[in-house]
Design an enzyme around this catalytic site. Structure first.
Site, PDB file in Angstrom:
ATOM      1  N   ARG A 140     -13.814  -8.905   1.969  1.00  0.00           N
ATOM      2  CA  ARG A 140     -12.413  -8.644   1.634  1.00  0.00           C
ATOM      3  C   ARG A 140     -11.556  -9.880   1.904  1.00  0.00           C
ATOM      4  O   ARG A 140     -10.656 -10.216   1.139  1.00  0.00           O
ATOM      5  CB  ARG A 140     -11.872  -7.469   2.486  1.00  0.00           C
ATOM      6  CG  ARG A 140     -12.516  -6.117   2.255  1.00  0.00           C
ATOM      7  CD  ARG A 140     -12.167  -5.524   0.920  1.00  0.00           C
ATOM      8  NE  ARG A 140     -10.734  -5.484   0.666  1.00  0.00           N
ATOM      9  CZ  ARG A 140      -9.909  -4.512   1.049  1.00  0.00           C
ATOM     10  NH1 ARG A 140     -10.383  -3.467   1.684  1.00  0.00           N
ATOM     11  NH2 ARG A 140      -8.603  -4.555   0.763  1.00  0.00           N
ATOM     12  N   HIS A 197      -7.491   0.504  -6.314  1.00  0.00           N
ATOM     13  CA  HIS A 197      -7.661  -0.350  -5.132  1.00  0.00           C
ATOM     14  C   HIS A 197      -8.349  -1.641  -5.608  1.00  0.00           C
ATOM     15  O   HIS A 197      -9.503  -1.896  -5.304  1.00  0.00           O
ATOM     16  CB  HIS A 197      -8.517   0.393  -4.094  1.00  0.00           C
ATOM     17  CG  HIS A 197      -8.450  -0.178  -2.712  1.00  0.00           C
ATOM     18  ND1 HIS A 197      -7.670  -1.275  -2.381  1.00  0.00           N
ATOM     19  CD2 HIS A 197      -9.092   0.183  -1.554  1.00  0.00           C
ATOM     20  CE1 HIS A 197      -7.824  -1.540  -1.086  1.00  0.00           C
ATOM     21  NE2 HIS A 197      -8.673  -0.680  -0.571  1.00  0.00           N
ATOM     22  N   CYS A 213     -16.533   1.467   0.966  1.00  0.00           N
ATOM     23  CA  CYS A 213     -15.325   0.664   1.214  1.00  0.00           C
ATOM     24  C   CYS A 213     -14.856   0.769   2.660  1.00  0.00           C
ATOM     25  O   CYS A 213     -14.131  -0.104   3.134  1.00  0.00           O
ATOM     26  CB  CYS A 213     -14.220   1.104   0.264  1.00  0.00           C
ATOM     27  SG  CYS A 213     -13.874   2.874   0.363  1.00  0.00           S
ATOM     28  N   ARG A 259       0.878  -1.184   0.000  1.00  0.00           N
ATOM     29  CA  ARG A 259       0.000   0.000   0.000  1.00  0.00           C
ATOM     30  C   ARG A 259       0.902   1.215   0.000  1.00  0.00           C
ATOM     31  O   ARG A 259       1.698   1.414   0.923  1.00  0.00           O
ATOM     32  CB  ARG A 259      -0.911  -0.004   1.237  1.00  0.00           C
ATOM     33  CG  ARG A 259      -1.652   1.305   1.420  1.00  0.00           C
ATOM     34  CD  ARG A 259      -2.754   1.228   2.468  1.00  0.00           C
ATOM     35  NE  ARG A 259      -3.890   0.481   1.986  1.00  0.00           N
ATOM     36  CZ  ARG A 259      -5.115   0.543   2.516  1.00  0.00           C
ATOM     37  NH1 ARG A 259      -5.345   1.342   3.544  1.00  0.00           N
ATOM     38  NH2 ARG A 259      -6.095  -0.170   2.035  1.00  0.00           N
ATOM     39  N   GLN A 261     -10.127  -4.179  -3.227  1.00  0.00           N
ATOM     40  CA  GLN A 261     -11.428  -3.676  -2.779  1.00  0.00           C
ATOM     41  C   GLN A 261     -12.500  -4.001  -3.820  1.00  0.00           C
ATOM     42  O   GLN A 261     -13.588  -4.476  -3.489  1.00  0.00           O
ATOM     43  CB  GLN A 261     -11.322  -2.155  -2.567  1.00  0.00           C
ATOM     44  CG  GLN A 261     -12.602  -1.501  -2.124  1.00  0.00           C
ATOM     45  CD  GLN A 261     -13.000  -1.899  -0.708  1.00  0.00           C
ATOM     46  OE1 GLN A 261     -12.215  -1.768   0.216  1.00  0.00           O
ATOM     47  NE2 GLN A 261     -14.212  -2.405  -0.535  1.00  0.00           N
ATOM     48  N   ASP A 321     -17.255   6.670  -1.210  1.00  0.00           N
ATOM     49  CA  ASP A 321     -15.938   6.587  -0.560  1.00  0.00           C
ATOM     50  C   ASP A 321     -15.702   7.968   0.058  1.00  0.00           C
ATOM     51  O   ASP A 321     -16.403   8.927  -0.273  1.00  0.00           O
ATOM     52  CB  ASP A 321     -14.884   6.258  -1.644  1.00  0.00           C
ATOM     53  CG  ASP A 321     -13.453   6.207  -1.127  1.00  0.00           C
ATOM     54  OD1 ASP A 321     -13.252   6.086   0.088  1.00  0.00           O
ATOM     55  OD2 ASP A 321     -12.523   6.290  -1.971  1.00  0.00           O
TER      56      ASP A 321
HETATM   57  N1   CP Z   1     -11.282  -0.321   2.576  1.00  0.00           N
HETATM   58  C1   CP Z   1     -10.005  -0.337   2.994  1.00  0.00           C
HETATM   59  O1   CP Z   1      -9.070  -0.544   2.220  1.00  0.00           O
HETATM   60  O2   CP Z   1      -9.885  -0.146   4.322  1.00  0.00           O
HETATM   61  P1   CP Z   1      -8.519   0.029   5.110  1.00  0.00           P
HETATM   62  O3   CP Z   1      -7.936   1.359   4.746  1.00  0.00           O
HETATM   63  O4   CP Z   1      -8.911  -0.066   6.556  1.00  0.00           O
HETATM   64  O5   CP Z   1      -7.596  -1.087   4.700  1.00  0.00           O
HETATM   65  N1  NVA Z   2      -9.985   6.620  -1.294  1.00  0.00           N
HETATM   66  C1  NVA Z   2      -9.631   6.173   0.022  1.00  0.00           C
HETATM   67  C2  NVA Z   2      -9.879   4.700   0.157  1.00  0.00           C
HETATM   68  C3  NVA Z   2      -9.612   4.141   1.521  1.00  0.00           C
HETATM   69  C4  NVA Z   2      -9.836   2.674   1.581  1.00  0.00           C
HETATM   70  C5  NVA Z   2      -8.180   6.512   0.298  1.00  0.00           C
HETATM   71  O1  NVA Z   2      -7.351   6.357  -0.615  1.00  0.00           O
HETATM   72  O2  NVA Z   2      -7.871   6.954   1.407  1.00  0.00           O
END
Ligand code: CP
Ligand code: NVA
Length: 308
Positions: free
Chosen positions: A295, A133, A267, A106, A136, A227
């Site tokens: 997930r 993502h 999400c 990430r 997701q 989101d």
């Molecule tokens: N939806 C999602 O990716 O959540 P987190 O940021 O908690 O991993």
């Molecule tokens: N768009 C959000 C998604 C979090 C799961 C972010 O990137 O923070």
């Protein structure tokens, strides 16, 4: 009961690392994992988690998914490893992939993820970048198919920022033939390259719609999705974005314009009363917590396809 299969691509950096058939097969496998119909083991396999941003769902669902598959994980915190010191990705990737069997990353820039994949000798999974993502999206479409029997009859309306989550919904939706409508304020449209790629996949180009009118976009929709307005790394833009996204909250007024059996997805994590009301999250239409649970099954399926 299905058997696992090997994905044609070695990495999972984008939803487009799957073919249409492969997405469907992953979702079927995920469903089998959920109903405990599979006994696939990744014994002694190790997943390395490199997270430059916070995470609850992705991190923990990967850890539990791996442990359910009889494998293990190493959670690498950039601040306590040499990653935080700025060790070049090409060095980190070569070293970590000589210890681990798969890496989930990430990070901010998608090109950093691609740099990891370039130098890693083992599969690399996108656990969220600023562009996509895709893990997701797998859980999202798994949740949708649990509710509706045919993707081709589903209208998914995403209301919010045309960012990573929306981009992966668009690409995965194109692979599955779902009608995807994105409603966002002017200037917050999804990435042009993502739209172009989705349109290249879609035989019927009208299945992807980008609009600035949320009311029109939800009309007759089967799935309402949102989101956060300010993503991780955009903390300094909160005040400006809250203003720009006014009118884009999933609330009773918008929900009433959707199909009467529409479901609500997010999400998570959510800012209640910004992009979605508390009432909508807790309503009987919400499948948000099923989506979060999925997930884990989707990632069990993905891991087994990358490591089999
Ligand atoms: N939806 C999602 O990716 O959540 P987190 O940021 O908690 O991993
Ligand atoms: N768009 C959000 C998604 C979090 C799961 C972010 O990137 O923070």
């Amino acid at each position: 009961m299905l058997k696992t299969f090997k994905l044609a691509n070695n990495n999972f950096l984008s939803s487009l690392d799957m073919s249409s058939l492969e997405v469907i097969r992953i979702l079927e496998l995920a469903n089998d994992f959920k109903s405990n119909d599979l006994n696939i083991e990744l014994k002694n396999k190790v997943l390395g988690l490199i997270f430059d941003k916070s995470s609850t769902r992705t991190r923990v669902s990967f850890q539990v998914a791996m442990s359910r598959l009889a494998g293990t994980t190493i959670d690498l915190n950039p601040t306590t490893s040499q990653i935080g010191r700025g060790e070049p990705i090409k060095d980190t990737a070569r070293v970590l992939s000589s210890y681990c069997d798969v890496l989930a990353i990430r990070t901010f820039n998608h090109c950093d993820l691609e740099e990891y994949a370039k130098w890693s000798s083992k599969p690399v999974i996108n656990a969220l970048t600023d562009l996509e993502h895709p893990c997701q999206a797998l859980a999202d479409y798994m949740t949708i198919i649990e509710e509706f029997s045919d993707f081709k009859k589903v209208v998914l309306t995403f209301i919010g920022d045309g960012n990573n989550v929306a981009n992966s919904l668009i690409l995965c939706g194109a692979l599955l033939g779902v009608e995807v409508r994105i409603a966002c304020p002017k200037g917050y449209e999804p990435n042009a390259k993502i739209i172009k790629k989705a349109l290249e996949i879609l035989k019927d180009k009208s299945l992807l719609k980008i609009t600035n009118d949320p009311h029109n976009a939800v009309s007759g929709a089967n799935v309402l999705y949102t989101d956060v307005w300010s993503s991780m790394g955009e903390e300094d833009k909160k005040v400006e974005k809250d203003k720009d996204f006014s009118g884009f909250t999933i609330d009773t007024n918008l929900i009433e314009k959707a199909d009467k059996n529409a479901i609500i997805l997010h999400c998570l994590p959510a800012y209640r009363s910004k992009e979605i009301t508390d009432e909508a999250i807790e309503s009987k239409r919400s499948r948000i917590f099923e989506q979060a649970e999925n997930r884990m099954y989707a990632q069990q399926a993905l891991l087994s396809c990358l490591l089999s």
